[in-house]
Design a protein around this motif. Structure first.
Motif, PDB file in Angstrom:
ATOM      1  N   SER A   1       0.831  -1.218   0.000  1.00  0.00           N
ATOM      2  CA  SER A   1       0.000   0.000   0.000  1.00  0.00           C
ATOM      3  C   SER A   1       0.860   1.260   0.000  1.00  0.00           C
ATOM      4  O   SER A   1       2.052   1.211   0.346  1.00  0.00           O
ATOM      5  CB  SER A   1      -0.903  -0.021   1.248  1.00  0.00           C
TER       6      SER A   1
ATOM      7  N   ASP B   1       4.675  -7.814   3.612  1.00  0.00           N
ATOM      8  CA  ASP B   1       3.513  -7.102   4.177  1.00  0.00           C
ATOM      9  C   ASP B   1       2.672  -8.109   4.949  1.00  0.00           C
ATOM     10  O   ASP B   1       2.974  -9.299   4.993  1.00  0.00           O
ATOM     11  CB  ASP B   1       2.679  -6.425   3.068  1.00  0.00           C
TER      12      ASP B   1
ATOM     13  N   THR C   1      -1.914   8.893   1.161  1.00  0.00           N
ATOM     14  CA  THR C   1      -1.964   7.420   1.219  1.00  0.00           C
ATOM     15  C   THR C   1      -3.146   7.034   2.115  1.00  0.00           C
ATOM     16  O   THR C   1      -3.710   7.890   2.810  1.00  0.00           O
ATOM     17  CB  THR C   1      -0.682   6.853   1.873  1.00  0.00           C
TER      18      THR C   1
HETATM   19  P1  NAD Z   1      -0.102   2.728   4.193  1.00  0.00           P
HETATM   20  O1  NAD Z   1      -1.059   2.422   5.267  1.00  0.00           O
HETATM   21  O2  NAD Z   1      -0.620   3.060   2.845  1.00  0.00           O
HETATM   22  O3  NAD Z   1       0.963   1.554   4.048  1.00  0.00           O
HETATM   23  C1  NAD Z   1       1.540   0.950   5.161  1.00  0.00           C
HETATM   24  C2  NAD Z   1       1.792  -0.511   4.850  1.00  0.00           C
HETATM   25  O4  NAD Z   1       2.420  -1.097   6.007  1.00  0.00           O
HETATM   26  C3  NAD Z   1       0.505  -1.296   4.574  1.00  0.00           C
HETATM   27  O5  NAD Z   1       0.622  -2.057   3.389  1.00  0.00           O
HETATM   28  C4  NAD Z   1       0.359  -2.176   5.793  1.00  0.00           C
HETATM   29  O6  NAD Z   1      -0.299  -3.416   5.557  1.00  0.00           O
HETATM   30  C5  NAD Z   1       1.816  -2.364   6.211  1.00  0.00           C
HETATM   31  N1  NAD Z   1       1.872  -2.763   7.615  1.00  0.00           N
HETATM   32  C6  NAD Z   1       1.226  -2.180   8.662  1.00  0.00           C
HETATM   33  N2  NAD Z   1       1.382  -2.903   9.768  1.00  0.00           N
HETATM   34  C7  NAD Z   1       2.150  -3.965   9.436  1.00  0.00           C
HETATM   35  C8  NAD Z   1       2.637  -5.086  10.161  1.00  0.00           C
HETATM   36  N3  NAD Z   1       2.333  -5.271  11.447  1.00  0.00           N
HETATM   37  N4  NAD Z   1       3.401  -5.978   9.501  1.00  0.00           N
HETATM   38  C9  NAD Z   1       3.680  -5.822   8.185  1.00  0.00           C
HETATM   39  N5  NAD Z   1       3.235  -4.798   7.449  1.00  0.00           N
HETATM   40  C10 NAD Z   1       2.474  -3.882   8.061  1.00  0.00           C
HETATM   41  O7  NAD Z   1       0.766   3.934   4.769  1.00  0.00           O
HETATM   42  P2  NAD Z   1       1.890   4.872   4.102  1.00  0.00           P
HETATM   43  O8  NAD Z   1       1.435   6.259   4.303  1.00  0.00           O
HETATM   44  O9  NAD Z   1       2.301   4.400   2.764  1.00  0.00           O
HETATM   45  O10 NAD Z   1       3.065   4.634   5.145  1.00  0.00           O
HETATM   46  C11 NAD Z   1       4.331   4.122   4.794  1.00  0.00           C
HETATM   47  C12 NAD Z   1       5.358   4.679   5.775  1.00  0.00           C
HETATM   48  O11 NAD Z   1       5.444   6.097   5.602  1.00  0.00           O
HETATM   49  C13 NAD Z   1       4.980   4.462   7.240  1.00  0.00           C
HETATM   50  O12 NAD Z   1       6.140   4.103   7.958  1.00  0.00           O
HETATM   51  C14 NAD Z   1       4.486   5.831   7.685  1.00  0.00           C
HETATM   52  O13 NAD Z   1       4.645   6.049   9.058  1.00  0.00           O
HETATM   53  C15 NAD Z   1       5.382   6.733   6.861  1.00  0.00           C
HETATM   54  N6  NAD Z   1       4.875   8.095   6.702  1.00  0.00           N
HETATM   55  C16 NAD Z   1       3.684   8.330   6.079  1.00  0.00           C
HETATM   56  C17 NAD Z   1       3.237   9.632   5.958  1.00  0.00           C
HETATM   57  C18 NAD Z   1       1.941   9.953   5.270  1.00  0.00           C
HETATM   58  O14 NAD Z   1       1.457  11.101   5.389  1.00  0.00           O
HETATM   59  N7  NAD Z   1       1.341   9.034   4.532  1.00  0.00           N
HETATM   60  C19 NAD Z   1       3.990  10.693   6.468  1.00  0.00           C
HETATM   61  C20 NAD Z   1       5.185  10.414   7.104  1.00  0.00           C
HETATM   62  C21 NAD Z   1       5.635   9.110   7.219  1.00  0.00           C
END
Ligand code: NAD
Length: 255
Positions: A11, A32, A188
């Motif tokens: 994702s 994942d 996201t």
């Molecule tokens: P997202 O929810 O779209 O993707 C996160 C993914 O991590 C998902 O596919 C989910 O299934 C997987 N995941 C969650 N828990 C898990 C587990 N226990 N074991 C294995 N996989 C697991 O979120 P995103 O926004 O793409 O986030 C990706 C990274 O970016 C994260 O570390 C998030 O903290 C960081 N981030 C996101 C933002 C934002 O605004 N989207 C900002 C700063 C940092």
């Protein structure tokens, strides 16, 4: 071409990273909870060990790079889960793959942190100290007593960034590189869940980068591509903010 393990591949940012790396001809090991090459729960010690074992099997103990994207946000079902995935799910997985990265040539890793981590630099939360001591039981006990998911999220991202900085010093001497990307708001499912949440939605909506918009996953994936390429051969231990100027806005007079 390289063999690269990407967590959180199903994702958001992780999926965009996979798309970019695959288009560049690399072989991927997607990790994942489900719908991946390695289906494992990085929030638990057993899940992390299973993820490491399956990744090592898939790469035949020789890995060129790891991109640690998996994470949960402030709307996660529990505060413990925030620490379990965002800190221990990154550090234990990377530690477990260190030898495989050394066996490859010029191994590299990128951790997806967050601009939220930098908000805590001046006064780290005690939960961050427990994480950095690698004391998961203590960190989880503190999480149970906390009612502040935002502080836990920031603490997890601060701690994982400090972990990355420490590791980069050790790894640099072995010819490995580790860098951290600190995204600001990125469109996201994780970000959407925060926007839609009654507790956090208003604050998230009003916390806008100077550029006046959120980023898109492709913009983070471009940064990952750079940090895994030879164009960044002398970049190690850096925190690359891809945040539309959010960190500069919050911490204007420090860096
Ligand atoms: P997202 O929810 O779209 O993707 C996160 C993914 O991590 C998902 O596919 C989910 O299934 C997987 N995941 C969650 N828990 C898990 C587990 N226990 N074991 C294995 N996989 C697991 O979120 P995103 O926004 O793409 O986030 C990706 C990274 O970016 C994260 O570390 C998030 O903290 C960081 N981030 C996101 C933002 C934002 O605004 N989207 C900002 C700063 C940092």
């Amino acid at each position: 071409m390289s063999t690269i393990a990407v967590t959180g591949a199903a994702s958001g940012i992780g999926a965009a990273v996979c798309q970019h790396l695959e288009a560049a001809g690399h072989t991927l090991i997607r990790v994942d909870l489900r719908n991946a090459d390695v289906n494992a729960d990085l929030s638990t010690a057993e899940g992390r060990q299973a993820a490491i074992a399956q990744t090592l099997e898939a790469c035949n103990n020789r890995l060129d790079a790891v991109v640690a994207c998996a994470g949960v946000g402030v709307t996660a079902p529990s505060i413990g889960l925030i620490l379990g995935v965002n800190y221990f799910g990154v550090t234990e997985y990377l530690d477990g793959l260190e030898d495989a990265l050394t066996a490859g040539c010029n191994g590299k890793a990128v951790i997806i942190g967050s601009v939220a981590g930098s908000h805590m630099v001046a006064t780290p939360h005690p939960m961050a100290a427990a994480m950095l001591e690698n004391d998961e039981a203590k960190a989880l006990q503190m999480a149970e007593q906390s009612e502040n998911p935002s502080a836990a999220y920031a603490a997890s991202k601060y701690a994982v960034t400090v972990y990355g900085r420490r590791k980069s010093v050790e790894w640099g001497k072995r010819g490995l590189r580790l860098n951290i990307i600190a995204p600001g708001a990125v469109e996201t499912p994780l970000h959407k869940a925060s926007l839609d949440d009654a507790r956090f939605g208003e604050a998230v909506k009003n916390f806008v980068a100077p550029m006046g918009r959120a980023g898109v996953p492709d913009e983070i994936a471009d940064g990952v591509g750079f940090l895994l390429s030879d164009k960044s051969a002398f970049v190690n231990g850096s925190v690359l903010f891809i945040d539309g100027g959010m960190d500069a806005m919050v911490r204007t007079n420090t860096f």
